[in-house]
Design an enzyme around this catalytic site. Structure first.
Site, PDB file in Angstrom:
ATOM      1  N   GLU A  47      31.546  38.747  32.600  1.00 40.29           N
ATOM      2  CA  GLU A  47      31.868  39.325  33.920  1.00 40.29           C
ATOM      3  C   GLU A  47      31.815  40.857  33.814  1.00 40.29           C
ATOM      4  OE1 GLU A  47      36.091  39.256  34.701  1.00 40.29           O
ATOM      5  OE2 GLU A  47      35.817  39.130  36.877  1.00 40.29           O
ATOM      6  N   ASN A 121      32.247  40.668  43.298  1.00 42.38           N
ATOM      7  CA  ASN A 121      32.184  40.495  41.847  1.00 42.38           C
ATOM      8  C   ASN A 121      31.227  39.323  41.629  1.00 42.38           C
ATOM      9  OD1 ASN A 121      32.704  39.949  39.140  1.00 42.38           O
ATOM     10  ND2 ASN A 121      34.917  40.225  39.334  1.00 42.38           N
ATOM     11  N   LYS A 138      32.325  35.746  43.115  1.00 34.84           N
ATOM     12  CA  LYS A 138      33.627  35.219  42.663  1.00 34.84           C
ATOM     13  C   LYS A 138      34.470  34.755  43.854  1.00 34.84           C
ATOM     14  CE  LYS A 138      37.404  36.804  39.576  1.00 34.84           C
ATOM     15  NZ  LYS A 138      37.720  37.894  38.611  1.00 34.84           N
ATOM     16  N   GLU A 157      41.878  43.945  41.470  1.00 35.23           N
ATOM     17  CA  GLU A 157      40.639  43.282  41.906  1.00 35.23           C
ATOM     18  C   GLU A 157      40.649  42.994  43.398  1.00 35.23           C
ATOM     19  OE1 GLU A 157      38.265  40.288  39.869  1.00 35.23           O
ATOM     20  OE2 GLU A 157      39.799  40.284  38.341  1.00 35.23           O
ATOM     21  N   CYS A 183      35.560  34.288  35.771  1.00 33.28           N
ATOM     22  CA  CYS A 183      36.886  34.567  35.232  1.00 33.28           C
ATOM     23  C   CYS A 183      38.011  33.745  35.857  1.00 33.28           C
ATOM     24  CB  CYS A 183      37.184  36.061  35.295  1.00 33.28           C
ATOM     25  SG  CYS A 183      38.593  36.458  34.230  1.00 33.28           S
ATOM     26  N   ASN A 208      36.917  38.735  31.935  1.00 30.17           N
ATOM     27  CA  ASN A 208      37.676  39.858  31.352  1.00 30.17           C
ATOM     28  C   ASN A 208      39.134  39.462  31.530  1.00 30.17           C
ATOM     29  OD1 ASN A 208      35.966  42.826  31.254  1.00 30.17           O
ATOM     30  ND2 ASN A 208      35.098  41.218  32.534  1.00 30.17           N
TER      31      ASN A 208
HETATM   32  N1  CDT Z   1      38.946  39.156  35.626  1.00 32.90           N
HETATM   33  C1  CDT Z   1      39.879  38.231  35.895  1.00 32.90           C
HETATM   34  O1  CDT Z   1      39.728  37.453  36.827  1.00 32.90           O
HETATM   35  N2  CDT Z   1      40.954  38.198  35.087  1.00 32.90           N
HETATM   36  C2  CDT Z   1      42.051  37.329  35.342  1.00 32.90           C
HETATM   37  C3  CDT Z   1      43.305  38.013  34.960  1.00 32.90           C
HETATM   38  C4  CDT Z   1      44.428  37.454  35.703  1.00 32.90           C
HETATM   39  S1  CDT Z   1      45.799  38.493  35.612  1.00 32.90           S
HETATM   40  C5  CDT Z   1      45.700  39.453  36.956  1.00 32.90           C
HETATM   41  C6  CDT Z   1      41.970  36.003  34.598  1.00 32.90           C
HETATM   42  O2  CDT Z   1      42.267  34.979  35.222  1.00 32.90           O
HETATM   43  O3  CDT Z   1      41.683  35.974  33.409  1.00 32.90           O
END
Ligand code: CDT
Length: 327
Positions: A47, A121, A138, A157, A183, A208
Site C-alpha cells: 500500500e 487510496n 480502499k 487516513e 490494508c 502499512n
Molecule cells: N493503512 C492501514 O489501513 N492501517 C491500518 C491501521 C489501523 S490503526 C489506525 C491497519 O488496519 O493495519
C-alpha cells in the site's frame, strides 16, 4: 495439471519523507527483477508504495499534501488509475519486457468533470502484457478525520482519503479470478465474503500497519498475530489464496509490521518474509486448490443461509437487545 500462478510478495522497508519517487521506483525494479528470477508471474507491492505513509502527519490545508498523490487525467473518474506517469514508467516498461504482472499501491487524486476533487487510496493491477486490469479503491478507511494533537503520530487516513463506493469487484486475470483489498480492508470478514461470492481465487493486499496502536496499546504485541489471523481466516473461509504485502520497518520514527505472507486456501502460510526491509518471497499458487474448499465445507450454494444474515447489510453499528425489565 492444475492452474498455477507463481506470485511474489515484494515487501518494502521504509520510504522516508525525503525519498524521491525515482529512487523508490529503482527499489521496485530491484524487487521486480529478483521476483522474476525466482519465477514470479505476478509481483505484489505494498500500500502507498511510492511515498512515505503521509497520513501520519496532519496539514491544515490538504493541498499541501497534494505532492503525495499521483494525478489522474482531468475528468477521469471511470475507474482507471493515474499510471504510468513519468516516475513509474520504468517499472511498467521493465515489467512488460520481463512478461511479469504487478499490483502497486499509491495515492490517487482525480478531478471529476464537475470540478470536484477526489482522493483515493488505490492499488492498480497490471497484467503480464502491460495492460491495466483494474484500479481498486480502499473501502474501509481507518483512523481519524481531524488532528489529534495528543497522539505520538497521526493516522489521519479519514482526512486524506474517501472510502470507495465501489465495493469489492473481482477480475479474470492471471488465469484465475483475482480480487484486491488494501490494508484495513483485510480485517473485515465482509471483504473476503463479498469476493468469495464472486468465486475469488487470489486476493492481493498491500498494507502499512503501525505496530503501536494508539487507541489501545495492549494490541501492539498482537499485531503480527492479528495480521495472520485475519488473512488465514479469510483465505480458509472463502477457499482463496491471499497475498499480504507490507511496507515495514521504521519509517519517520514509526515502526510498522512486516511479516508479508502468502496464505493458501487451507489457511496455511506457505511463504513469509523474515526481515522488515526490502525482501521478496515467492510461492507457486495452485488456483485449483481453491476448489477443495469451495466445493466441500464451503460450498456456498449448498450450505449458506443468506436469509439469516440480513443484519449484515441492513445495519452498520451494533443494535443491542432491549434491556430486561424486572418487575
Ligand atoms: N493503512 C492501514 O489501513 N492501517 C491500518 C491501521 C489501523 S490503526 C489506525 C491497519 O488496519 O493495519
Amino acid at each position: 495439471m492444475g492452474r498455477t500462478v507463481t506470485v511474489a510478495a515484494a515487501q518494502m522497508g521504509p520510504v522516508q519523507r525525503e525519498h524521491r519517487r525515482a529512487d523508490v521506483v529503482e527499489r521496485l525494479l530491484v524487487l521486480l527483477r529478483d521476483a522474476h528470477e525466482r519465477g514470479a508471474e505476478l509481483v505484489v507491492f505494498p500500500e502507498l508504495a511510492l511515498t512515505t505513509f503521509f497520513p501520519r502527519w496532519f496539514v491544515e490545508d490538504i493541498a499541501e499534501a497534494d505532492h503525495y498523490y499521483e494525478v489522474a487525467p482531468p475528468g477521469s473518474t471511470a475507474g482507471g488509475g493515474a499510471l504510468p506517469n513519468e516516475a513509474t514508467r520504468p517499472l511498467f516498461d521493465e515489467a512488460r519486457r520481463l512478461g511479469v504482472g504487478f499490483c502497486l499501491g499509491y495515492a490517487l487524486r482525480e478531478t471529476a468533470a464537475d470540478g470536484s476533487v477526489h482522493r483515493w487510496n488505490v492499488q492498480t493491477l497490471v497484467e503480464r502484457d502491460g495492460r491495466e486490469v483494474a484500479t481498486f479503491k480502499k473501502v474501509h478507511i481507518p483512523g481519524h478525520e481531524h488532528h489529534e494533537p495528543d497522539r505520538p503520530f497521526q493516522h489521519a487516513e479519514r482526512y486524506y482519503f474517501e472510502p470507495s463506493p465501489d465495493g469489492f469487484p473481482v477480475w479474470r486475470a492471471f488465469g484465475g479470478i483475482v480480487g484486491m483489498m488494501i490494508c484495513n480492508d483485510r480485517r473485515w470478514p465482509e471483504t473476503y465474503r463479498v469476493m468469495g461470492l464472486q468465486g475469488v481465487e487470489l486476493i492481493l493486499c498491500g498494507y502499512n500497519t503501525p505496530i503501536h496502536y494508539v487507541p489501545d496499546p495492549s494490541q501492539d504485541i498482537l499485531q503480527g498475530f492479528h495480521n495472520q489471523l485475519v488473512m488465514a481466516a479469510g483465505a480458509y473461509q472463502n477457499g482463496t489464496w491471499v497475498v499480504g504485502v507490507a511496507k515495514g520497518g521504521v519509517e519517520e520514527g514509526v515502526d510498522s509490521l512486516a511479516q508479508s505472507s502468502i496464505v493458501a486456501p487451507s489457511g496455511q502460510v506457505v511463504a513469509q518474509t523474515l526481515s522488515s526491509g526490502d525482501e521478496v518471497v515467492v510461492a507457486r499458487c495452485d488456483l485449483d486448490w481453491c476448489q477443495r474448499y469451495k466445493a466441500t465445507l464451503f460450498d456456498f450454494d449448498r450450505y449458506r443461509r443468506p436469509e439469516c444474515y440480513g443484519r449484515i447489510t441492513a445495519q452498520r453499528g451494533v443494535e443491542l437487545p432491549p434491556e430486561e425489565v424486572h418487575p
